[in-house]
Design an enzyme around this catalytic site. Sequence first.
Site, short mmCIF file in Angstrom:
data_model
loop_
_atom_site.label_atom_id
_atom_site.label_comp_id
_atom_site.label_asym_id
_atom_site.label_seq_id
_atom_site.Cartn_x
_atom_site.Cartn_y
_atom_site.Cartn_z
N HIS A 157 0.86 -1.18 0.00
CA HIS A 157 0.00 0.00 0.00
C HIS A 157 0.90 1.24 0.00
CE1 HIS A 157 -4.30 1.38 1.05
NE2 HIS A 157 -3.62 2.47 0.75
N ASN A 325 -11.65 -0.15 -5.03
CA ASN A 325 -11.78 1.05 -4.22
C ASN A 325 -12.60 2.05 -5.02
OD1 ASN A 325 -10.11 -0.28 -2.47
ND2 ASN A 325 -8.34 1.07 -2.77
#
Length: 483
Positions: A157, A325
Amino acid sequence: MLRRRDLLLSALAAASLPALPLPTRAQTAAAAPLLPAGTPRLPADFVWGASTSAYQIEGAVTEGGRKPSIWDVFAHTPGRIADGTTGDVACDHYHRYADDVALMGDLGFQAYRFSLAWPRVMPEGTGPVNAAGLDFYDRLVDSLLARGIQPMACLYHWDLPQALQERGGWRNRDIAHWFADYATAAIGRLGDRVKPWAMLNEPSVHAIFGHGFGNHAPGLTGWDSYVKAQHHLNLAQGTGIAAARALRADLKLGTVLSLQPIFPASQDPADIAAAARFDACWNTINLDPLFHGRYPDLFAEDFAPLVKPGDLETIRAPIDFLGVNYYGPSYIKHDPNAFLGQASWGALPPNTPQTLLGWPISAQGMVDVLARLRDAYGNPPVFITENGACYEDPAPVDGVVQDPARTEYIRAHLVAAGQAIAQGCALKGYYVWSLLDNFEWAEGERRRFGVVRVDFASQQRTPKASGLYLSQLMKAARAGAAP
């Protein structure tokens, strides 16, 4: 620490219905109501979760053998972060993870998507594995499982070890092999208990903002930098999946993409063409190689010099799920000075609702994204792995932060989730972004997405009405009641 738990339990104690622990009647009235009658029911096996990421919450950046990431260096560079903060402490989750897991359990979350910090697991990016770093994730995973919360781990991430950046980072093709070694180390330690694994988080966003615009770490700019980073992210995704499959046959492997509908800012042909180019760079630059084994036609020539024999076959590694997302659509205009396909953000249509960050709100856009996956990409099993909104939250009152706009945003997108499922989309679950207010990248600590408030000075956790609202829905779903 116990006081935070006590405050949450107190907020949930005055229940209107024995089977549904709720905030007080006054708190409930100030928040959004339960989903209205007629809302499509979500399936009984629908997964309810929350998401976070390592650099945004862990802190403890010099503890347990961890070494700097590109975000440590970027955040400590003057002028890079809007409020001058860093992730040095963030939510102090490294020390407070047990309380945060207990908080998730009290709220009723069934699943938790977190990321591992590569520089905590392999401080130099390659070479020796840091046992102390993996010990932390061991403790976290065991705590989650003890509370009946399913862990989903994301390997990357955005917090690349700085040591690898100094060797070229994502512009260096060798990183695909470095990533596979890292995946092997992490999954080899945790794969007996963690079954769903996501390789990357939002590779297109990392390539665009970190390697093209330069307003995210590592702060690089230009088309050439962007193209190299994007191809090598795609390639590492494939090598990571191959490494994971070689380790264990019982894993569920996928990756996480930021997807959004792209609209022209006007009906000018130049804006229409710019929107198509932007869509290729944001959406299909990941989707087409993953599912079809090719780059989008608009930019295939740009990527061709980087693509070696076997690359596209590696990138097309089969996945068990796709994380999506979703925050909202973009409206794009032609911009001859923009590095990203001469396309940039244009004006929103009049009266478009927006979050504090100016992001347009459209729950229908999430349905559109899922329908595109259904129709153009084989309808893969999907989890919404991030969805949430940034607003200016008021101070807590009676132990709860009232955030009706965020609550309504979540409500609307859960309605959209039910609509997408009714239309045949293979949506399996929803992870809200985010469990906690956190270090929000270039915005620092001044922008809040959490369904739980964090006072960064005291580290006090305070539930928000949006979090209590989700708690109502999750506990109703677990009890088999209609939301």
